[in-house]
Write an enzyme that holds these catalytic residues in place. Sequence first.
Site, mmCIF file in Angstrom:
data_model
loop_
_atom_site.group_PDB
_atom_site.id
_atom_site.type_symbol
_atom_site.label_atom_id
_atom_site.label_comp_id
_atom_site.label_asym_id
_atom_site.label_seq_id
_atom_site.Cartn_x
_atom_site.Cartn_y
_atom_site.Cartn_z
ATOM 1 N N HIS A 72 0.838 -1.204 0.000
ATOM 2 C CA HIS A 72 0.000 0.000 0.000
ATOM 3 C C HIS A 72 0.868 1.248 0.000
ATOM 4 O O HIS A 72 1.727 1.411 0.855
ATOM 5 C CB HIS A 72 -0.902 0.014 1.250
ATOM 6 C CG HIS A 72 -2.033 -0.950 1.161
ATOM 7 N ND1 HIS A 72 -3.074 -0.951 2.047
ATOM 8 C CD2 HIS A 72 -2.297 -1.948 0.280
ATOM 9 C CE1 HIS A 72 -3.927 -1.908 1.725
ATOM 10 N NE2 HIS A 72 -3.471 -2.529 0.659
ATOM 11 N N TYR A 200 -9.419 5.176 7.445
ATOM 12 C CA TYR A 200 -9.543 5.499 8.870
ATOM 13 C C TYR A 200 -10.615 6.578 8.988
ATOM 14 O O TYR A 200 -10.409 7.704 8.510
ATOM 15 C CB TYR A 200 -8.213 6.038 9.428
ATOM 16 C CG TYR A 200 -7.123 4.991 9.563
ATOM 17 C CD1 TYR A 200 -6.347 4.596 8.469
ATOM 18 C CD2 TYR A 200 -6.860 4.397 10.794
ATOM 19 C CE1 TYR A 200 -5.358 3.633 8.603
ATOM 20 C CE2 TYR A 200 -5.866 3.437 10.938
ATOM 21 C CZ TYR A 200 -5.121 3.066 9.846
ATOM 22 O OH TYR A 200 -4.141 2.110 9.979
ATOM 23 N N PRO A 292 -4.163 -0.613 18.657
ATOM 24 C CA PRO A 292 -3.853 -1.003 17.276
ATOM 25 C C PRO A 292 -4.015 0.104 16.234
ATOM 26 O O PRO A 292 -3.653 -0.089 15.075
ATOM 27 C CB PRO A 292 -4.822 -2.160 17.007
ATOM 28 C CG PRO A 292 -5.879 -2.083 18.044
ATOM 29 C CD PRO A 292 -5.306 -1.369 19.217
ATOM 30 N N LYS A 296 1.319 -0.752 15.140
ATOM 31 C CA LYS A 296 2.742 -0.792 15.492
ATOM 32 C C LYS A 296 3.195 -2.019 16.288
ATOM 33 O O LYS A 296 4.383 -2.316 16.348
ATOM 34 C CB LYS A 296 3.085 0.460 16.343
ATOM 35 C CG LYS A 296 3.091 1.744 15.555
ATOM 36 C CD LYS A 296 4.370 1.901 14.770
ATOM 37 C CE LYS A 296 4.307 2.972 13.730
ATOM 38 N NZ LYS A 296 3.959 2.515 12.378
ATOM 39 N N TYR A 384 3.773 6.484 10.432
ATOM 40 C CA TYR A 384 2.921 5.352 10.054
ATOM 41 C C TYR A 384 3.746 4.295 9.312
ATOM 42 O O TYR A 384 3.649 3.104 9.595
ATOM 43 C CB TYR A 384 1.773 5.844 9.172
ATOM 44 C CG TYR A 384 0.723 4.804 8.899
ATOM 45 C CD1 TYR A 384 -0.340 4.626 9.777
ATOM 46 C CD2 TYR A 384 0.784 3.995 7.767
ATOM 47 C CE1 TYR A 384 -1.314 3.660 9.536
ATOM 48 C CE2 TYR A 384 -0.181 3.025 7.525
ATOM 49 C CZ TYR A 384 -1.224 2.875 8.412
ATOM 50 O OH TYR A 384 -2.184 1.913 8.176
HETATM 51 P P1 RFL Z 1 2.298 -12.604 20.899
HETATM 52 O O1 RFL Z 1 1.963 -12.608 19.467
HETATM 53 O O2 RFL Z 1 1.224 -12.381 21.891
HETATM 54 O O3 RFL Z 1 3.015 -14.004 21.189
HETATM 55 C C1 RFL Z 1 3.274 -14.451 22.500
HETATM 56 C C2 RFL Z 1 3.233 -15.968 22.495
HETATM 57 O O4 RFL Z 1 3.562 -16.450 23.806
HETATM 58 C C3 RFL Z 1 2.694 -17.525 24.134
HETATM 59 N N1 RFL Z 1 2.665 -17.658 25.600
HETATM 60 C C4 RFL Z 1 3.320 -18.637 26.268
HETATM 61 N N2 RFL Z 1 4.071 -19.649 25.843
HETATM 62 C C5 RFL Z 1 4.576 -20.493 26.787
HETATM 63 N N3 RFL Z 1 4.339 -20.356 28.110
HETATM 64 C C6 RFL Z 1 3.589 -19.346 28.578
HETATM 65 N N4 RFL Z 1 3.357 -19.220 29.886
HETATM 66 C C7 RFL Z 1 3.034 -18.418 27.633
HETATM 67 N N5 RFL Z 1 2.239 -17.319 27.743
HETATM 68 C C8 RFL Z 1 2.043 -16.873 26.501
HETATM 69 C C9 RFL Z 1 1.370 -17.114 23.492
HETATM 70 O O5 RFL Z 1 0.519 -18.229 23.289
HETATM 71 C C10 RFL Z 1 1.841 -16.502 22.193
HETATM 72 O O6 RFL Z 1 1.929 -17.457 21.152
HETATM 73 O O7 RFL Z 1 3.440 -11.548 21.224
HETATM 74 P P2 RFL Z 1 4.644 -10.942 20.302
HETATM 75 O O8 RFL Z 1 5.409 -12.073 19.658
HETATM 76 O O9 RFL Z 1 5.340 -9.963 21.145
HETATM 77 O O10 RFL Z 1 3.906 -10.201 19.090
HETATM 78 C C11 RFL Z 1 3.130 -9.059 19.320
HETATM 79 C C12 RFL Z 1 1.986 -8.976 18.306
HETATM 80 O O11 RFL Z 1 1.248 -10.190 18.349
HETATM 81 C C13 RFL Z 1 1.059 -7.782 18.574
HETATM 82 O O12 RFL Z 1 1.801 -6.669 18.957
HETATM 83 C C14 RFL Z 1 0.236 -7.407 17.322
HETATM 84 O O13 RFL Z 1 -0.731 -8.394 17.048
HETATM 85 C C15 RFL Z 1 -0.445 -6.037 17.520
HETATM 86 N N6 RFL Z 1 -1.300 -5.632 16.375
HETATM 87 C C16 RFL Z 1 -0.763 -5.058 15.258
HETATM 88 N N7 RFL Z 1 0.566 -4.891 15.150
HETATM 89 C C17 RFL Z 1 1.110 -4.405 13.999
HETATM 90 O O14 RFL Z 1 2.332 -4.226 13.930
HETATM 91 N N8 RFL Z 1 0.324 -4.089 12.913
HETATM 92 C C18 RFL Z 1 -1.023 -4.246 12.943
HETATM 93 O O15 RFL Z 1 -1.711 -4.019 11.935
HETATM 94 C C19 RFL Z 1 -1.623 -4.703 14.149
HETATM 95 N N9 RFL Z 1 -2.950 -4.867 14.216
HETATM 96 C C20 RFL Z 1 -2.688 -5.835 16.429
HETATM 97 C C21 RFL Z 1 -3.500 -5.432 15.322
HETATM 98 C C22 RFL Z 1 -3.294 -6.440 17.531
HETATM 99 C C23 RFL Z 1 -4.666 -6.621 17.551
HETATM 100 N N10 RFL Z 1 -5.239 -7.259 18.678
HETATM 101 C C24 RFL Z 1 -6.004 -8.448 18.561
HETATM 102 C C25 RFL Z 1 -4.756 -6.912 19.980
HETATM 103 C C26 RFL Z 1 -4.859 -5.594 15.339
HETATM 104 C C27 RFL Z 1 -5.464 -6.160 16.460
HETATM 105 C C28 RFL Z 1 -6.944 -6.277 16.451
HETATM 106 C C1 PHB Z 2 -5.351 -4.730 10.435
HETATM 107 O O1 PHB Z 2 -5.785 -5.555 11.253
HETATM 108 O O2 PHB Z 2 -5.255 -4.982 9.215
HETATM 109 C C2 PHB Z 2 -4.985 -3.375 10.927
HETATM 110 C C3 PHB Z 2 -5.235 -3.043 12.243
HETATM 111 C C4 PHB Z 2 -4.924 -1.748 12.670
HETATM 112 C C5 PHB Z 2 -4.375 -0.838 11.782
HETATM 113 C C6 PHB Z 2 -4.113 -1.188 10.481
HETATM 114 C C7 PHB Z 2 -4.407 -2.473 10.046
HETATM 115 O O3 PHB Z 2 -4.119 0.443 12.180
#
Ligand code: RFL
Ligand code: PHB
Length: 391
Positions: A72, A200, A292, A296, A384
Amino acid sequence: MRVQVGIIGAGPAGLMLARLLHLQGISSVVLESRSRPYVETRLRAGLLEQGSVDLINETGMGERLRQECLPHDGIELIFNGERHRVDMQALINRRVYIYGQQEMVKDMVAVNLAAGVPIEFEAEVRSFDGIDGDKPTIHYRQNGADHALACDYIAGCDGFHGVARRDFPQKGRQDYDCVYPFGWLGILVDAPPANHELLYCHHQRGFALFTMRSPKVSRLYLQVPPDEDENAWSDDRIWNEFRTRLGKHEGLEVSMGKITQKSVIEMRSYVTEPMRAERLFLAGDSAHIVPPTGAKGMNLAISDVYVLAKAFTAFYKRGATDLFDAYTQKCLRRVWGAQHFSWWMTSMLHTMPDASAFDVRRQIAELQTITGSVSGRKLLAENYAGLPIEM
Ligand code: RFL
Ligand code: PHB
């Protein structure tokens, strides 16, 4: 079993760290509490910065990403009935990429396992000890039996609800926290995206975001009260709300389809400092989370472990410990930059539950200020699209 680095968690942070260490000849074991199918289908992030994509490619994990990701060049902000595009490619010569986190996790698991890096699934870490000595041990439970993993160092990549931060020593520790008075209702829809770039939308009834996972699957979010029950949202109510918050614009339609997933997501900003205690390092969501809105979280997780892997490499190749000492400060600069940006995007685009008419009018003026000048758009675009992976 003894390894150099014991990694807790097979999310983006843990899996990228395992790969970076393997490429430097440093041994690790990844312990993951969930099953492989669970982590490979868990719906989370969608947007990757250029720096993250470059690292995924450089580490040989980008084959499918290169074929399937959606690049994008810009995003659109919609408010007050107006559409404003922020053209990142033209402004700063950078772009971002849509690729589902669960797809990235699938690729990272496959490449690590094929290279012989052990990933233990359904291995729940219960505790660890010895981080202030030279023989830390991680205690975990797998298949109904207790196990111990002896290692030189522990990387706590176990997310916001893991054990690494829970049991991180309290002495000298400072937590920074901000909980927002709203959440997001996220849905996954079998329908093409409303637009080829992300939308957005700021609206008096609340924020809405139109994003996607593929040319045939949309991912949409609505600002809702923080304790909202997703079952209070029928399909009709969801589509009416998206139509209202998007507004009427030539060529833009909410494309409806089968809703295949629906859940409410908490919005929070949080940082714990420092990110290291002796032989324990925190990386990714275990150390910090962002709302989110700025996309980031996963990108920060990747940049943390890039810095951490360099520190392990310096230690195992040259016996140098200066990068261990610098780890927290090196990460925090980028983390706080992303914290500020995520907070700013969130407060600029959401409607506070107690917002007065003045507050709403001021927010529109802020959005007009940012989108109405090259320097405003550039500021937004630079943050961004992401700061360099190492600062
Ligand atoms: P994770 O992905 O939570 O992975 C941690 C892992 O540890 C496991 N775990 C254990 N394992 C063993 N023993 C234990 N006691 C444990 N406790 C936990 C878990 O099962 C898991 O597999 O952390 P990590 O690796 O630091 O990654 C972080 C990302 O997952 C998170 O920051 C992103 O998903 C945030 N996020 C976004 N980030 C972006 O950069 N771009 C995006 O577009 C974006 N969109 C989002 C998002 C997060 C969202 N939600 C659901 C909070 C959109 C959403 C809706
Ligand atoms: C996505 O889930 O695709 C997502 C979430 C938050 C953003 C951008 C993309 O700001």
